[in-house]
Scaffold this motif. Structure first.
Motif: not given
Length: 186
Positions: A151-179
């Motif tokens: 899904r590329g979520l791990e890449d997006m999360l890493a990018l958002v952590e590196e760049r303070e000008e980005l905000e990332f909202d997530i919605g849904g269900g699945g294997a990594v929801r609890t993480e």
């Protein structure tokens, strides 16, 4: 149907998906004379659509985002029945919809006359500039399956952590929801 199906390869999830398909088949069976077409999304609901096709002749469209066993990391003997069922579902479908041309090889064979590619993210030109005010954060939203791979979520999360000008909202269900931090989930 009220049992949470989840999104994993665990046996409990498989049993709930069987329950969902039996529920769907019962409902569709009662409506079989009124139905002209069923839209089945992924293998989660395709078994009931295939059964209705075989029992009552109601055609179905099979809408595939990912190969079921690939998206759940299934391998070996556990994978084989899902591969077999997905091939049977594709072979009997009136139309097969996939999300990207690169997935054709993943779902072979699909007769070209019954294949439709409807991209999740069309290849559209990118804007010349970011549509935010200078100094404001660019807010990105993802709504969908929260799977650790494909899904590329791990890449997006890493990018958002590196760049303070980005905000990332997530919605849904699945294997990594609890993480994920509940404050991050929509």
């Amino acid at each position: 149907y009220r049992a949470p199906a989840g999104y994993s390869s665990r046996a409990g999830t498989g049993l709930r998906l069987i329950g969902l398909n039996l529920f769907a088949l019962r409902r569709m069976w009662r409506m079989r004379r009124e139905l002209t077409l069923v839209h089945a999304v992924d293998l989660d609901t395709a078994a009931s659509a295939l059964a209705l096709r075989l029992l009552a002749g109601v055609p179905y469209v099979y809408d595939i985002y990912d190969s079921y066993p690939d998206s759940r990391g299934l391998t070996g003997w556990v994978r084989r029945p899902f591969d077999w069922l997905e091939r049977k579902v594709i072979a009997r479908a009136a139309m097969v919809i996939i999300a990207d041309e690169c997935r054709v090889a993943q779902h072979q064979p699909i007769p070209p006359e019954r294949l439709m590619i409807v991209e999740n993210v069309p290849d559209a030109p990118r804007p010349d500039r970011t549509p935010t005010a200078p100094g404001a954060a660019l807010r990105i939203a993802y709504l969908g399956t929260l799977e650790a791979r494909y899904r590329g979520l791990e890449d997006m999360l890493a990018l958002v952590e590196e760049r303070e000008e980005l905000e990332f909202d997530i919605g849904g269900g699945g294997a990594v929801r609890t993480e994920l931090d509940p404050a991050d989930l929509g």
